[in-house]
Design an enzyme around this catalytic site. Structure first.
Site, PDB file in Angstrom:
ATOM      1  N   ASP A   9       0.854  -1.186   0.000  1.00 23.93           N
ATOM      2  CA  ASP A   9       0.000   0.000   0.000  1.00 23.93           C
ATOM      3  C   ASP A   9       0.890   1.237   0.000  1.00 23.93           C
ATOM      4  OD1 ASP A   9      -2.410   1.376   0.058  1.00 23.93           O
ATOM      5  OD2 ASP A   9      -2.701   1.165   2.211  1.00 23.93           O
ATOM      6  N   GLU A  55       2.517   4.761  -4.305  1.00 21.71           N
ATOM      7  CA  GLU A  55       2.467   5.602  -5.514  1.00 21.71           C
ATOM      8  C   GLU A  55       3.794   6.311  -5.817  1.00 21.71           C
ATOM      9  OE1 GLU A  55      -1.095   4.175  -4.501  1.00 21.71           O
ATOM     10  OE2 GLU A  55       0.007   5.510  -3.180  1.00 21.71           O
ATOM     11  N   ASP A 102      -9.073   3.500  -2.377  1.00 20.60           N
ATOM     12  CA  ASP A 102      -9.924   3.934  -1.255  1.00 20.60           C
ATOM     13  C   ASP A 102     -11.235   4.517  -1.764  1.00 20.60           C
ATOM     14  OD1 ASP A 102      -7.956   3.118   0.470  1.00 20.60           O
ATOM     15  OD2 ASP A 102      -7.066   5.094   0.671  1.00 20.60           O
TER      16      ASP A 102
END
Length: 800
Positions: free
Chosen positions: A404, A407, A480
């Site tokens: 997670d 990015e 999300d």
């Protein structure tokens, strides 16, 4: 074209071609102003175009293209004509203008597929140096565009502009852009022929499908090289298959990873996790995987366990395993700055962390506080990172890892500053170059570690961010999202779009991550989610519970029903995954991929196929008992009623809360497992085959192996091909088996649906066998040996 500041700058174009060099499989065109073009003929329907602005081509390196899948270059014909050059393969004709290097792509009949408008052009980047590289092409009238990964918008991209720059987009909505993933691949469809373009450039990239100028499609990047692949179909399905093979397919996952997963931010301490496991088993709701979010760690330090929350993790994981649960844990890229933290110390001692342009190690704030971040674009860093998983996998027994925040996400400022440096596997550059592949390279290192320490079992990994080709290393989810009907609609579109963009192992957070669904929304989302390859409920946990039983009755029973259906369909889903790994075939297929000769399919978004034979249309509105939907060409059985519908029509599909519109292709053979509480709970000695009558011949496939491990690489599998066919008085089902694997089942329970007339006799390999028929004779059940070759139903008269 306006630049990103909204102003015009001087643009440059290739000049007149002065020199052409030819080798066995590529041509190099050099212009008077030193601009150049290299055309590589990789296959009859696959050409690569690489441009240069300074007379020399950059290093030929790609994180996306999977070299092992590169086809052998074919023979081609090259001619110089008055004002252009022509390249001809078995499938394509490509012309290149002598002035400006503009290209036109046609099929062998001369039908135009794609042509440059301005073609390649560039401008100097005033702030960072190098070039902003651009390509503009003609958007043909009635041309439709698909792809680009998980864009939160309509299926057809026409009239829109998009950006690829991975971003942590908490609570995104329809139209939010950019999102987490960076997939520079799209497909064009016009005049019933399809092509694809993959722009292999890792810098911040943009795509405009007629937004700025309605008759122009363009793509550009803020650095790097104009390097793209032209992929000819002629079908959309073939385009996405070829693209997926070009960028690589994953290995087969463990079968349990296709089961139902339960996740929340966060399940802790140990008692909460054990109570969760008990809740599934006591209620007889199947589940294979439980997830631990960041609170399992000691102060959010990766590769550690909280002494208070999980004092004996290996014991807990073993006890969960004994009850059929696999444990999956989260790992983020941020490594807490703490001199007493062993991972931090190793990273500092070996200089594994990213640095700023002037030398200091980069610091950014995420969950643990101030952190350093590994440079996953270095081979030695990836090897170090993969080795860190020994404790989690080998010692504790964790079965999967979830990446997670990669990015990469940084609190307050969004992501790394542009001046952060990366090795880029021997071609150093700034974060502008590495940002879009950072998450993919983290997933790569994670996958290598999980695979190394899971062996002889297969690895399971998930990533939030990625670049083209990330499917080789991980499954993905859509990030999300919000517990809303709009986000249920978005989940359907995003997962289809990712699937046709090479990434089939995909799902969404069922029920929504943010805010609270009611029971109806949760069930409708679950009805969709059980048909996504990655099936996981996940919630932020701050708004209440989101387990399948959290909403009371009748929702608990409905959740059980659809999760059980997921487990029954596992052999079909696993076969569909095998088709994806071996042929690049997307697991989720929009209607345009089913029939591109039917314009009614081009803009359809709700309906999709899972694999070859199942068609779904989720309910995405509250309080309704059905919806309008469209069936493509063919005959389709309503799964719930066995009513037959003819395709190429729109109609009202009834769907009370205990049903999702679900249709089976006539002629198909759909394998069903018995319901299990987890994969491997039962030895499945009998497999059910649902056979749906058709007057036409139909082929179905069932792939089976051990469900884990690598025996299939040595031939330990069975690939079963079923063929249904009709003659004047006989309806037959035949079976052919390939592979050296042991037969997994003793018998088949074969259920025939929609028989048009009474059956007088059933023969299995020439021998009469007993059978049972329904009162109206339309449904017939027979038990046969799993090794049968031919099953014949006699005295069946085909319908006219």
């Amino acid at each position: 074209m306006l630049n990103d500041l909204g102003t015009k700058r001087e643009e440059f174009f290739p000049g007149v071609v002065q020199q052409v060099q030819q080798t066995d499989h590529h041509l190099v065109f050099t212009c008077a102003n030193r601009a150049g073009l290299k055309v590589e003929i990789l296959a009859d329907g696959l050409l690569r175009f690489t441009f240069s602005t300074e007379g020399a081509f950059a290093r030929d390196f790609s994180y996306a293209v999977f070299g092992q899948n590169k086809p052998s270059p074919p023979a081609f014909e090259f001619k110089e004509l008055a004002d252009h050059f022509r390249i001809t393969t078995q499938e394509l004709i490509c012309t290149i203008s002598k002035n400006g290097l503009r290209t036109r792509m046609m099929d062998r009949s001369g039908q135009l597929l794609n042509e440059d408008e301005k073609g390649f052009h560039w401008e100097e980047h005033q702030d960072y140096g190098g070039d902003i590289v651009k390509m503009s092409k003609v958007a043909q009238p009635q041309e439709f565009y698909y792809g680009l990964g998980d864009k939160a918008n309509n299926m057809n991209l026409r009239g829109e502009r998009f950006e690829n720059w991975g971003a942590d987009t908490y609570g995104y909505g329809k139209g939010s852009d950019p999102l987490y993933k960076n997939i520079n691949f799209y497909m064009g469809l016009h005049q019933r022929s399809a092509y694809g373009i993959f722009f292999d450039n890792t810098f911040r990239s943009f795509f405009d499908f007629g937004r700025e100028r309605k008759d122009v499609t363009s793509f550009w990047a803020q650095g790097g090289t104009m390097d793209y692949y032209f992929i000819y179909g002629p079908t959309l399905l073939e385009v996405t298959q070829k693209y997926t093979l070009l960028t690589g397919t994953p290995e087969l996952p463990p079968l349990w990873s296709l089961g139902y997963h339960q996740c929340k931010w966060s399940y802790y301490p140990e008692k909460v996790v054990k109570d969760l496991a008990k809740g599934f088993r006591e209620r007889q709701i199947p589940c294979d995987a439980l997830y631990l979010d960041i609170d399992y760690m000691e102060g959010f330090r990766c590769f550690t366990w909280s002494k208070d929350h999980f004092p004996e993790p290996a014991r807990m994981v073993q006890e969960l395993k004994e009850d059929g649960f696999k444990t999956v844990v989260i790992i983020d890229p941020g490594i807490k700055i703490d001199p007493d933290y062993w991972v931090y110390k190793q990273g500092m001692e070996n200089d594994y962390f990213c640095r700023r342009a002037d030398g200091p190690v980069y610091k950014g704030t995420v969950w643990p506080g101030l952190c350093h971040f590994p440079d996953y674009t270095r081979e030695d860093v990836r090897q170090w990172w993969s080795g860190l998983f020994e404790g989690l996998i080998s010692e504790v027994g964790v079965k999967g890892v979830w990446n997670d925040m990669n990015e990469p996400a940084v609190f307050e400022i969004g992501t790394f500053p542009n001046d952060v440096r990366h090795h880029f596997d021997g071609d150093p550059g700034s974060h502008r170059k590495a940002h879009n592949i950072y998450g993919m390279q983290m997933a790569r290192a994670t996958y290598d570690g999980v695979k190394r320490f899971s062996y002889p079992d297969r690895p399971f990994t998930i990533t939030r961010s990625g670049y083209a080709g990330v499917q080789r290393y991980a499954s993905v989810w859509t990030g999300d999202n919000i517990a809303s009907w709009e986000h249920l609609w978005l989940a359907n579109i995003q997962c289809q779009r990712l699937s046709i963009s090479g990434i089939s192992f995909v799902g969404s957070d069922i029920g929504g991550f943010i805010e609270t669904p009611d029971g109806e929304l949760y069930i409708r989302w679950l009805q969709l989610g059980v048909f996504h390859p990655f099936c996981r409920t996940h919630s932020s946990g701050d708004h209440g519970e989101q387990e399948p039983w959290s909403f009371g009755e009748p929702y608990t029973s409905l959740a059980r029903k659809f999760i059980e259906l997921r487990y029954q369909l596992l052999p079909y889903l696993y076969t569909t995954f095998w088709q994806y790994t071996t042929q690049g075939t997307p697991m989720l297929r929009p209607l345009a991929l089913l029939d591109q000769n039917d314009p009614e399919c081009y803009d359809r978004m709700a309906e999709f196929c899972v694999g070859d034979h199942l068609l779904l249309c989720p309910i995405t509105q509250a309080g309704v008992g059905g919806r309008r939907m469209y069936l493509p060409l063919g005959e389709w059985y309503d799964f719930w009623t066995d009513k037959v519908f003819f395709g190429k029509q729109e109609f009202w599909a009834s769907a009370p809360l205990d049903q999702i519109p679900m249709f089976v292709r006539a002629g198909a053979v759909i394998p069903f497992y018995p319901v299990q509480q987890y994969v491997g709970e039962k030895e499945i000695t009998e497999l059910t085959l649902h056979v749906y009558y058709s007057a036409n011949t139909c082929q179905s496939v069932l792939y089976e192996d051990g469900g884990d491990g690598y025996g299939y690489e040595e031939g330990q599998y069975q690939q079963k091909t079923f063929l249904t066919a009709t003659s004047l008085t006989t309806y037959s089902l035949s079976q052919q088996v390939q592979g050296d694997g042991k037969e997994a089942h003793e018998t088949y329970r074969v259920i025939f649906h929609g028989m048009p007339a009474a059956t007088a006799a059933v023969l299995v390999d020439g021998q009469d066998v007993p059978f049972e028929a329904s009162e109206n004779q339309a449904t017939l059940t027979v038990k046969v040996p799993a090794t049968f070759n031919q099953l014949s139903l006699h005295s069946v008269m085909p319908t006219t």
